[in-house]
Write an enzyme that holds these catalytic residues in place. Structure first.
Site, mmCIF file in Angstrom:
data_model
loop_
_atom_site.group_PDB
_atom_site.id
_atom_site.type_symbol
_atom_site.label_atom_id
_atom_site.label_comp_id
_atom_site.label_asym_id
_atom_site.label_seq_id
_atom_site.Cartn_x
_atom_site.Cartn_y
_atom_site.Cartn_z
ATOM 1 N N HIS A 89 -7.339 -5.349 1.840
ATOM 2 C CA HIS A 89 -6.262 -4.825 2.682
ATOM 3 C C HIS A 89 -5.751 -5.959 3.561
ATOM 4 C CE1 HIS A 89 -6.628 -0.466 1.952
ATOM 5 N NE2 HIS A 89 -7.874 -0.800 1.622
ATOM 6 N N HIS A 128 -10.153 -4.463 -3.778
ATOM 7 C CA HIS A 128 -8.832 -4.691 -3.185
ATOM 8 C C HIS A 128 -8.979 -5.068 -1.715
ATOM 9 C CE1 HIS A 128 -9.612 -0.306 -2.987
ATOM 10 N NE2 HIS A 128 -8.912 -0.294 -1.869
ATOM 11 N N ASP A 130 0.853 -1.189 0.000
ATOM 12 C CA ASP A 130 0.000 0.000 0.000
ATOM 13 C C ASP A 130 0.888 1.237 0.000
ATOM 14 O OD1 ASP A 130 -1.712 2.219 1.206
ATOM 15 O OD2 ASP A 130 -3.184 0.601 1.085
#
Length: 136
Positions: free
Chosen positions: A103, A101, A32
């Site tokens: 995490h 997406h 990230d």
């Protein structure tokens, strides 16, 4: 692939900026750009899926494979305590990129205080995936 989607460009190798940590024919995992903890990765499908709102029961296996890749990346990075991780999806309108997406965050106990509000489990903004549900 959606040419205007940043994550589609990453998934298909057109954007080389993020460090790809792991990939296969279906998924890509990268760091990230604004990490909330020492280990913060995103796992994305190469297929453009707008968000978790676009998913249906047929996507359960995809989510399982996303979790599997995320946990494998953590293990590769030396994370062995899978009870101190956080896995989840932001829901619209709390997403910054309109491409599904996951995490993958570890250790969850070290999530930055300034970013903690974005990753509160089971809120309107963040739906968690239990690591215990996917023991592999």
């Amino acid at each position: 692939m959606v040419p205007s989607c940043m994550f589609c460009l990453i998934a298909h190798g057109y954007d080389k900026k993020p460090e790809i940590v792991q990939k296969n024919n279906e998924l890509v995992c990268f760091r990230d750009i604004n990490p909330a903890a020492p280990h913060h990765y995103l796992v994305i499908p190469k297929e453009h899926i707008w968000s978790c709102f676009s998913m249906h029961r047929g996507h359960i296996d995809l989510v399982e494979r996303m979790v599997e890749m995320g946990k494998a990346v953590l293990r590769d990075q030396g994370i062995t305590e899978m009870k101190d991780i956080r896995l989840g999806f932001h829901q619209p309108p709390y997403i910054s990129v309109n491409h599904l997406h996951l995490h993958v965050i570890a250790p969850a106990s070290q999530i930055s205080k300034s970013l903690e509000y974005k990753f509160i489990p089971e809120t309107d903004s963040f739906v968690t995936v239990s690591a215990e549900d996917f023991p592999y």
